[in-house]
Design a protein around this motif. Sequence first.
Motif, PDB file in Angstrom:
ATOM      1  N   ASP A  45       0.826  -1.207   0.000  1.00  0.00           N
ATOM      2  CA  ASP A  45       0.000   0.000   0.000  1.00  0.00           C
ATOM      3  C   ASP A  45       0.862   1.260   0.000  1.00  0.00           C
ATOM      4  OD1 ASP A  45      -2.325  -1.441  -0.065  1.00  0.00           O
ATOM      5  OD2 ASP A  45      -2.696  -1.332   2.099  1.00  0.00           O
ATOM      6  N   GLU A  46       1.864   1.299   0.881  1.00  0.00           N
ATOM      7  CA  GLU A  46       2.708   2.498   0.911  1.00  0.00           C
ATOM      8  C   GLU A  46       3.583   2.591  -0.331  1.00  0.00           C
ATOM      9  OE1 GLU A  46       6.160   4.521   3.627  1.00  0.00           O
ATOM     10  OE2 GLU A  46       4.328   3.843   4.645  1.00  0.00           O
ATOM     11  N   GLY A  83       6.503   8.950   4.010  1.00  0.00           N
ATOM     12  CA  GLY A  83       5.652   7.913   4.570  1.00  0.00           C
ATOM     13  C   GLY A  83       6.305   7.253   5.759  1.00  0.00           C
ATOM     14  N   ARG A 133      -6.744   2.139  -4.476  1.00  0.00           N
ATOM     15  CA  ARG A 133      -5.466   2.567  -5.046  1.00  0.00           C
ATOM     16  C   ARG A 133      -5.292   2.218  -6.523  1.00  0.00           C
ATOM     17  NH1 ARG A 133      -4.170   1.845   0.420  1.00  0.00           N
ATOM     18  NH2 ARG A 133      -2.785   3.505   1.228  1.00  0.00           N
ATOM     19  N   ARG A 144       3.044   6.554  -6.962  1.00  0.00           N
ATOM     20  CA  ARG A 144       2.218   7.584  -7.591  1.00  0.00           C
ATOM     21  C   ARG A 144       3.008   8.886  -7.711  1.00  0.00           C
ATOM     22  NH1 ARG A 144      -1.467   5.580 -10.799  1.00  0.00           N
ATOM     23  NH2 ARG A 144      -3.200   4.544  -9.754  1.00  0.00           N
ATOM     24  N   ASP A 181       1.541   4.209  -2.981  1.00  0.00           N
ATOM     25  CA  ASP A 181       1.426   5.652  -2.746  1.00  0.00           C
ATOM     26  C   ASP A 181       2.719   6.363  -3.146  1.00  0.00           C
ATOM     27  OD1 ASP A 181      -1.097   5.181  -1.769  1.00  0.00           O
ATOM     28  OD2 ASP A 181      -0.513   5.294   0.344  1.00  0.00           O
ATOM     29  N   ALA A 182       3.849   5.764  -2.783  1.00  0.00           N
ATOM     30  CA  ALA A 182       5.140   6.361  -3.136  1.00  0.00           C
ATOM     31  C   ALA A 182       5.348   6.361  -4.651  1.00  0.00           C
ATOM     32  CB  ALA A 182       6.278   5.606  -2.445  1.00  0.00           C
ATOM     33  N   ARG A 199      -7.695  -2.886  -2.037  1.00  0.00           N
ATOM     34  CA  ARG A 199      -6.547  -2.179  -2.626  1.00  0.00           C
ATOM     35  C   ARG A 199      -6.868  -1.755  -4.064  1.00  0.00           C
ATOM     36  NH1 ARG A 199      -3.110  -5.905  -1.560  1.00  0.00           N
ATOM     37  NH2 ARG A 199      -2.626  -4.986   0.472  1.00  0.00           N
ATOM     38  N   PHE A 258       8.057  12.299  -1.455  1.00  0.00           N
ATOM     39  CA  PHE A 258       7.123  11.442  -0.728  1.00  0.00           C
ATOM     40  C   PHE A 258       7.605  11.309   0.700  1.00  0.00           C
ATOM     41  CE2 PHE A 258       5.694   7.309   0.884  1.00  0.00           C
ATOM     42  CZ  PHE A 258       4.321   7.426   0.692  1.00  0.00           C
TER      43      PHE A 258
END
Length: 315
Positions: free
Chosen positions: A150-151, A170, A207, A157, A154-155, A203, A168
Amino acid sequence: MARVFPEGRLVYGMQLPIQSQSTIYAEPWEATAGAADLAAVARAADRAGFGYVATCDHVAIPRHMAGPMSTIWYDPIATLSFLAGITENVRLLSHVAILGLRHPLLSAKQYATVDHLSGGRLILGVGAGHVKEEFEVLGVDFARRGAVLDETLDALRAALGPEEYPEFEGELFSFKDLGQLPRPVQERIPVWVGGSSPAAVRRAAVRGDGWLPQGDPLDKLPAQIARIKELRAEAGVAGPVEFGAITAPLYVGEPGWDTGRRTLTGKAEALAEALRAYKAIGIDQIQVRFRNRDRAELIDQITAFGSEVGPLLND
């Protein structure tokens, strides 16, 4: 957020042979096949109008799992880059990349380069992974692989966006003032999330730009699609999402040999009618697989599907 393929049309793609050889789906001839065979099949799919060709991802298979899984798993970055140079139109999908095994800046560098070299044809398919030993040897916490993915997404993206110096912050990863060129050709790399567990479905909803189910039968897909739509609405995620499905094995025509009881065989119209059922429940793309005894037969099947079945899918 943009779709990969036009809305309202059922698109077909395929996982390539040779590059991954689990006994669940590999044909015997693949064991001695090589780069020339892989190239010939990919080019055939490109010519036949396939929406994508796909490759898998495993770094190392433990000995006790090597029987059913085999140890033949081509590296997805190397393979997709190779395919980028020998194809023209077909999209290039990682199905699926186990991103948690790698730092997101490393993945960003690799996949941005693939998108750059292919002229913007990458689809980043991702999954959490399931081989514990693979995580352990690389120093990644297997028990937390979902949270890590998940992280990482996000990173990514941020790292796959337009900025030369992405930023980023996190829990696991943070970066800034570190430049990466070339940037991807696509303004937003489409991310399709693989897996059918509740965590994977969530997810994909929150995401993902698309969902790649793992073996869900046709009658189970409507509930999963509805769940993803519900979760996206709850999370306030706007924009389209593309739903996929893996079909039963196919054979265009009458095989004249035992293709297995689950294989759909027959004339183009019969196959197309069976496959249109996916479109009817809201599936956007189907991943097809053909039973075959050698490279020539597989290419014949790909060609026949593209010319005879593909045009009937959206009638």
